[in-house]
Design a protein around this motif. Structure first.
Motif, mmCIF file in Angstrom:
data_model
loop_
_atom_site.group_PDB
_atom_site.id
_atom_site.type_symbol
_atom_site.label_atom_id
_atom_site.label_comp_id
_atom_site.label_asym_id
_atom_site.label_seq_id
_atom_site.Cartn_x
_atom_site.Cartn_y
_atom_site.Cartn_z
ATOM 1 N N LEU A 1 0.682 -1.100 -0.073
ATOM 2 C CA LEU A 1 -0.107 0.119 0.104
ATOM 3 C C LEU A 1 0.755 1.355 -0.222
ATOM 4 O O LEU A 1 0.432 2.156 -0.871
ATOM 5 C CB LEU A 1 -0.897 -0.054 1.235
ATOM 6 N N THR A 2 1.914 1.237 0.633
ATOM 7 C CA THR A 2 2.832 2.385 0.761
ATOM 8 C C THR A 2 3.327 2.570 -0.466
ATOM 9 O O THR A 2 3.524 3.974 -0.999
ATOM 10 C CB THR A 2 3.958 2.138 1.770
ATOM 11 N N ASP A 3 3.739 1.618 -1.338
ATOM 12 C CA ASP A 3 4.650 1.712 -2.669
ATOM 13 C C ASP A 3 3.460 2.189 -3.665
ATOM 14 O O ASP A 3 3.708 3.115 -4.432
ATOM 15 C CB ASP A 3 4.803 0.274 -3.194
ATOM 16 N N LEU A 4 2.196 1.824 -3.510
ATOM 17 C CA LEU A 4 1.296 2.354 -4.431
ATOM 18 C C LEU A 4 0.813 3.884 -4.159
ATOM 19 O O LEU A 4 0.307 4.528 -4.949
ATOM 20 C CB LEU A 4 -0.171 1.425 -4.307
ATOM 21 N N LEU A 5 0.797 3.979 -2.993
ATOM 22 C CA LEU A 5 0.505 5.510 -2.611
ATOM 23 C C LEU A 5 1.488 6.341 -3.098
ATOM 24 O O LEU A 5 1.253 7.536 -3.943
ATOM 25 C CB LEU A 5 0.362 5.665 -1.179
ATOM 26 N N ALA A 6 2.999 5.852 -3.197
ATOM 27 C CA ALA A 6 4.125 6.736 -3.559
ATOM 28 C C ALA A 6 3.921 6.557 -5.176
ATOM 29 O O ALA A 6 4.210 7.729 -5.792
ATOM 30 C CB ALA A 6 5.230 6.009 -3.120
ATOM 31 N N HIS A 7 3.719 5.506 -5.831
ATOM 32 C CA HIS A 7 3.606 5.362 -7.295
ATOM 33 C C HIS A 7 2.411 6.356 -7.892
ATOM 34 O O HIS A 7 2.925 7.167 -9.111
ATOM 35 C CB HIS A 7 2.991 3.892 -7.725
ATOM 36 N N TYR A 8 1.455 6.577 -7.251
ATOM 37 C CA TYR A 8 0.361 7.231 -7.800
ATOM 38 C C TYR A 8 0.372 8.638 -7.264
ATOM 39 O O TYR A 8 -0.654 9.702 -7.506
ATOM 40 C CB TYR A 8 -0.925 6.625 -7.423
ATOM 41 N N GLY A 9 1.479 9.157 -6.458
ATOM 42 C CA GLY A 9 1.671 10.595 -5.998
ATOM 43 C C GLY A 9 0.822 10.902 -4.899
ATOM 44 O O GLY A 9 0.228 12.021 -4.803
ATOM 45 N N ILE A 10 0.160 9.985 -4.015
ATOM 46 C CA ILE A 10 -0.771 10.265 -3.006
ATOM 47 C C ILE A 10 -0.096 10.558 -1.761
ATOM 48 O O ILE A 10 0.889 9.928 -1.305
ATOM 49 C CB ILE A 10 -1.500 9.035 -2.764
ATOM 50 N N GLN A 11 -0.185 11.785 -1.240
ATOM 51 C CA GLN A 11 0.406 12.058 0.244
ATOM 52 C C GLN A 11 -0.469 11.538 1.218
ATOM 53 O O GLN A 11 -1.596 11.488 1.250
ATOM 54 C CB GLN A 11 0.250 13.609 0.349
ATOM 55 N N GLN A 12 0.329 10.501 2.123
ATOM 56 C CA GLN A 12 -0.393 9.991 3.304
ATOM 57 C C GLN A 12 -0.234 10.779 4.584
ATOM 58 O O GLN A 12 0.970 11.416 5.029
ATOM 59 C CB GLN A 12 0.425 8.786 3.514
ATOM 60 N N ASP A 13 -1.339 11.082 5.068
ATOM 61 C CA ASP A 13 -1.343 11.914 6.517
ATOM 62 C C ASP A 13 -2.111 11.267 7.511
ATOM 63 O O ASP A 13 -2.294 11.746 8.640
ATOM 64 C CB ASP A 13 -2.348 13.294 6.052
ATOM 65 N N GLY A 14 -1.686 10.051 7.679
ATOM 66 C CA GLY A 14 -1.924 9.290 8.719
ATOM 67 C C GLY A 14 -0.970 8.084 8.976
ATOM 68 O O GLY A 14 -0.301 7.794 8.003
ATOM 69 N N ARG A 15 -0.951 7.165 9.987
ATOM 70 C CA ARG A 15 -0.057 6.037 10.289
ATOM 71 C C ARG A 15 -0.629 4.828 9.755
ATOM 72 O O ARG A 15 -1.856 4.548 10.115
ATOM 73 C CB ARG A 15 0.057 5.899 11.860
ATOM 74 N N LEU A 16 -0.010 4.386 8.829
ATOM 75 C CA LEU A 16 -0.524 3.129 8.142
ATOM 76 C C LEU A 16 -0.386 2.013 9.136
ATOM 77 O O LEU A 16 0.218 2.046 9.922
ATOM 78 C CB LEU A 16 0.271 2.921 6.883
ATOM 79 N N HIS A 17 -1.203 1.204 8.898
ATOM 80 C CA HIS A 17 -1.617 -0.264 9.725
ATOM 81 C C HIS A 17 -2.169 0.224 10.925
ATOM 82 O O HIS A 17 -2.325 -0.559 11.966
ATOM 83 C CB HIS A 17 -0.332 -0.756 10.109
ATOM 84 N N THR A 18 -2.771 1.337 10.739
ATOM 85 C CA THR A 18 -4.143 1.788 11.581
ATOM 86 C C THR A 18 -5.383 1.442 10.598
ATOM 87 O O THR A 18 -5.223 2.025 9.509
ATOM 88 C CB THR A 18 -4.210 2.948 12.214
ATOM 89 N N ALA A 19 -6.318 0.470 10.981
ATOM 90 C CA ALA A 19 -7.000 0.071 9.835
ATOM 91 C C ALA A 19 -7.917 0.923 9.350
ATOM 92 O O ALA A 19 -8.118 1.003 8.004
ATOM 93 C CB ALA A 19 -8.067 -0.927 10.611
ATOM 94 N N ASP A 20 -8.409 2.272 9.919
ATOM 95 C CA ASP A 20 -9.260 3.272 9.326
ATOM 96 C C ASP A 20 -8.012 3.915 8.469
ATOM 97 O O ASP A 20 -8.538 4.588 7.407
ATOM 98 C CB ASP A 20 -9.744 3.930 10.593
ATOM 99 N N VAL A 21 -7.121 4.309 8.503
ATOM 100 C CA VAL A 21 -6.219 4.791 7.715
ATOM 101 C C VAL A 21 -5.808 4.115 6.521
ATOM 102 O O VAL A 21 -5.853 4.691 5.462
ATOM 103 C CB VAL A 21 -4.892 5.338 8.498
ATOM 104 N N ASP A 22 -5.680 2.809 6.824
ATOM 105 C CA ASP A 22 -5.252 2.005 5.502
ATOM 106 C C ASP A 22 -6.443 2.089 4.700
ATOM 107 O O ASP A 22 -6.397 1.986 3.479
ATOM 108 C CB ASP A 22 -5.013 0.360 6.283
ATOM 109 N N VAL A 23 -7.802 1.940 5.189
ATOM 110 C CA VAL A 23 -8.907 2.005 4.356
ATOM 111 C C VAL A 23 -8.893 3.255 3.562
ATOM 112 O O VAL A 23 -9.075 3.331 2.429
ATOM 113 C CB VAL A 23 -10.210 1.716 4.917
ATOM 114 N N SER A 24 -9.018 4.495 4.168
ATOM 115 C CA SER A 24 -8.988 5.740 3.411
ATOM 116 C C SER A 24 -7.955 5.802 2.500
ATOM 117 O O SER A 24 -8.047 6.061 1.258
ATOM 118 C CB SER A 24 -8.847 6.937 4.523
ATOM 119 N N ALA A 25 -6.722 5.436 2.780
ATOM 120 C CA ALA A 25 -5.507 5.101 1.895
ATOM 121 C C ALA A 25 -5.746 4.265 0.535
ATOM 122 O O ALA A 25 -5.526 4.578 -0.446
ATOM 123 C CB ALA A 25 -4.151 4.783 2.545
ATOM 124 N N THR A 26 -6.671 3.023 0.901
ATOM 125 C CA THR A 26 -6.825 2.239 -0.136
ATOM 126 C C THR A 26 -7.982 2.839 -1.297
ATOM 127 O O THR A 26 -7.833 2.747 -2.227
ATOM 128 C CB THR A 26 -7.352 0.821 0.458
#
Length: 240
Positions: free
Chosen positions: A159-184
């Motif tokens: 998920l971290t790699d795809l966020l980077a590939h698509y140029g998406i800025q992450q504003d929360g801590r991944l592997h927190t379920a709700d943050v992961d879902v919004s990032a997905t």
């Protein structure tokens, strides 16, 4: 219905993001510690409603899992819900969404769906498959879709790699379920923008296409494992 109308239909209609954090990676033996459902009714995060559950898994949470999601055994025991109560709520909400043709969106969703089904069986509750009366569909897994539409791109696809590939800025801590879902959900929207044919598919066609994409990837990956002298144990089936 034209392709454009189909695109508008599913990309503008509600989506239900789903993620779990668990005691480990064995879907038959490990247990769910947290669940997040993110109901998205608009193309961006301003249209998201988040529901989360903290669950007492009634087993020790290994240190490795604690390092991933930050939840200790003591915290889950003190503050977590009973698994049967929590997962009944989760399964009911997922089944209700599927009954309305709202797709479940989950990154590497085969894992989350498999461990949920096993947990429901263990607890003597109807599985999600039982509740909907057919295979679990529609499901959209941005990992499977990305592998399908950009098959030969090198590099990892976490998920971290795809966020980077698509140029998406992450504003929360991944592997927190709700943050992961919004990032997905962010990744899915970016894939649709970069690969319009994904949005041009109906939900039914996209679900079926993911079955094909996953099987092709899994067959190739199993061949890779064989060449490395490892057990080719990746399932060819998707999502379950």
């Amino acid at each position: 219905m034209t392709a454009t109308e189909t695109t508008t239909a599913w990309t503008q209609r509600p989506l239900l993001g789903f993620d779990t954090e668990t005691t480990g990676t064995d879907v038959a033996r490990d247990r769910i510690v947290t669940v997040a459902l993110v109901h998205s009714v608009a193309p961006g995060r301003q249209g998201e409603t988040v529901a989360t559950w903290l669950i007492d898994p009634e087993m020790e949470i290994p240190e490795g899992a604690q390092r991933v999601h930050g939840i200790s055994t003591e915290h889950a025991r003190a503050h977590g819900m009973k698994a049967a109560e929590a997962l009944e709520e989760v399964a009911s909400m997922l089944a209700e969404a599927l009954a309305k043709d709202v797709p479940i969106v989950a990154f590497n969703g085969s894992f989350d769906l498999a461990i949920l089904e096993n947990e429901l069986r263990r607890l003597g509750l109807p599985t999600l498959t039982d509740r909907v009366g057919h295979v679990i569909a529609p499901v959209i897994d941005p990992l499977v879709v990305d592998r399908g539409v950009d098959r030969f791109r090198k590099g990892k696809r976490t998920l971290t790699d795809l966020l980077a590939h698509y140029g998406i800025q992450q504003d929360g801590r991944l592997h927190t379920a709700d943050v992961d879902v919004s990032a997905t959900l962010d990744v899915l929207r970016a894939i649709v923008t970069a690969h319009p044919q994904v949005g041009a598919s109906s939900l039914e066609d996209l679900h079926q296409q993911q079955i094909t994409w996953h099987r092709s990837w899994a067959e190739n990956f199993n061949e890779f494992l064989k060449k490395k002298g490892r057990n080719p144990d990746v399932s060819l089936d998707w999502p379950l």
